[in-house]
Write a protein that holds these residues in place. Structure first.
Motif, PDB file in Angstrom:
ATOM      1  N   TYR A   1      -6.851  -3.380  -4.371  1.00  0.00           N
ATOM      2  CA  TYR A   1      -6.796  -1.736  -4.731  1.00  0.00           C
ATOM      3  C   TYR A   1      -7.465  -1.698  -5.689  1.00  0.00           C
ATOM      4  O   TYR A   1      -7.534  -1.090  -7.201  1.00  0.00           O
ATOM      5  CB  TYR A   1      -5.122  -1.413  -5.205  1.00  0.00           C
ATOM      6  CG  TYR A   1      -4.946  -0.064  -5.015  1.00  0.00           C
ATOM      7  CD1 TYR A   1      -5.074   1.566  -3.907  1.00  0.00           C
ATOM      8  CD2 TYR A   1      -5.146   0.656  -6.133  1.00  0.00           C
ATOM      9  CE1 TYR A   1      -4.873   2.485  -4.138  1.00  0.00           C
ATOM     10  CE2 TYR A   1      -5.283   2.358  -6.111  1.00  0.00           C
ATOM     11  CZ  TYR A   1      -5.161   2.767  -4.867  1.00  0.00           C
ATOM     12  OH  TYR A   1      -4.915   4.267  -5.229  1.00  0.00           O
TER      13      TYR A   1
ATOM     14  N   ARG B   1       1.018  -1.407   0.068  1.00  0.00           N
ATOM     15  CA  ARG B   1      -0.555  -0.362  -0.047  1.00  0.00           C
ATOM     16  C   ARG B   1       0.479   1.477   0.137  1.00  0.00           C
ATOM     17  O   ARG B   1       0.360   2.037  -0.555  1.00  0.00           O
ATOM     18  CB  ARG B   1      -0.719  -0.105   1.218  1.00  0.00           C
ATOM     19  CG  ARG B   1      -0.479  -0.321   2.353  1.00  0.00           C
ATOM     20  CD  ARG B   1      -1.714  -0.835   3.621  1.00  0.00           C
ATOM     21  NE  ARG B   1      -1.439  -2.303   3.936  1.00  0.00           N
ATOM     22  CZ  ARG B   1      -2.461  -2.821   4.260  1.00  0.00           C
ATOM     23  NH1 ARG B   1      -2.964  -1.766   5.554  1.00  0.00           N
ATOM     24  NH2 ARG B   1      -1.772  -4.299   4.263  1.00  0.00           N
TER      25      ARG B   1
ATOM     26  N   LYS C   1      -6.173  -3.734   0.806  1.00  0.00           N
ATOM     27  CA  LYS C   1      -4.639  -1.949   0.048  1.00  0.00           C
ATOM     28  C   LYS C   1      -3.613  -2.521  -0.426  1.00  0.00           C
ATOM     29  O   LYS C   1      -3.217  -1.190  -0.962  1.00  0.00           O
ATOM     30  CB  LYS C   1      -4.753  -1.501   1.635  1.00  0.00           C
ATOM     31  CG  LYS C   1      -5.721  -0.884   2.604  1.00  0.00           C
ATOM     32  CD  LYS C   1      -5.424  -0.855   3.839  1.00  0.00           C
ATOM     33  CE  LYS C   1      -6.741  -0.190   4.577  1.00  0.00           C
ATOM     34  NZ  LYS C   1      -6.441   0.231   6.116  1.00  0.00           N
ATOM     35  N   ASP C   2      -2.614  -4.074  -0.879  1.00  0.00           N
ATOM     36  CA  ASP C   2      -1.700  -3.913  -1.445  1.00  0.00           C
ATOM     37  C   ASP C   2      -3.068  -4.234  -2.635  1.00  0.00           C
ATOM     38  O   ASP C   2      -3.562  -5.002  -3.062  1.00  0.00           O
ATOM     39  CB  ASP C   2      -1.308  -5.521  -0.511  1.00  0.00           C
ATOM     40  CG  ASP C   2      -1.750  -4.547   0.983  1.00  0.00           C
ATOM     41  OD1 ASP C   2      -0.581  -3.505   1.117  1.00  0.00           O
ATOM     42  OD2 ASP C   2      -1.193  -5.783   1.704  1.00  0.00           O
TER      43      ASP C   2
END
Ligand code: IMP
Ligand code: MG
Length: 180
Positions: free
Chosen positions: A158, A15, A170-171
């Motif tokens: 994402y 992230r 988030k990654d």
């Protein structure tokens, strides 16, 4: 890291790395369109997270719109056919347009979108893509602003999905499915 059943996730881009690169891309766009107005078009649904972060780092008079297309079914394979599911809300004639994509893969979706958007006579039409998998290209398209060039792996997170799941990670992660 949430995964279900036998599906395995491995982080490809963290992230913090994404955040930093999104800021760099936004700065480049801000510089290129200095003193002008900008219209971002997000390709739903995959680009929604990237667009949301990108637009807040762009320091220009900016408007946004969305278009939804379907090229993939529920899984990993492209059907090779693109359809508009939701069109733009407003005209792009005479505007500086940056089309915002999650990932450039075969290029089939992008080449279709560029063709239909060019017919609507924008002043400028460019492409920003978070990810690029150039090894998979079937159409000769390129992004003007590319976040990361990645190997030929199926990725999620994402904004990117597998059968509508994992968009909230988030990654950016590589998804491996169990064999068979
Ligand atoms: P293309 O038409 O083959 O370039 O595919 C573009 C679209 O396919 C993207 O906007 C994504 O929605 C989807 N796609 C391609 N590769 C991946 C991937 O690795 N993970 C998730 N979606 C992908
Ligand atoms: Mg998708």
């Amino acid at each position: 890291m949430p995964g279900t059943g036998q599906e395995k996730l491995k982080v490809l881009i963290r992230r913090a790395t994404i955040q930093k690169r999104v800021r760099e891309v936004a700065r480049e766009i801000t510089k290129d369109f200095k003193g002008e107005r900008l219209h971002l078009i997000g390709v739903l649904k995959g680009a929604c997270i990237f667009l949301s972060d990108l637009v807040r780092e762009i320091n220009l008079d900016t408007s946004i719109d969305f278009i939804a297309v379907s090229s993939y079914g529920k899984g990993k394979l492209s059907s090779g056919q693109v359809r508009v599911l939701k069109d733009l809300d407003s005209s792009i004639e005479g505007l500086n347009v940056v089309l915002v994509e999650d990932i450039l893969d075969t290029g089939i979706t992008l080449s279709y979108l560029l063709r239909i958007l060019r017919q609507r006579k924008p002043h400028v039409l460019r492409v920003a893509a978070l990810l690029d998998k150039p090894s998979r290209r079937l159409r000769p398209v390129k992004g003007n602003y590319v976040g990361f060039t990645i190997p030929n792996e199926f990725v999620v997170g994402y904004g990117l999905d597998y059968a509508e799941r994992y968009r909230n990670l988030k990654d950016v992660c590589i998804l491996s499915l169990p064999p068979g």
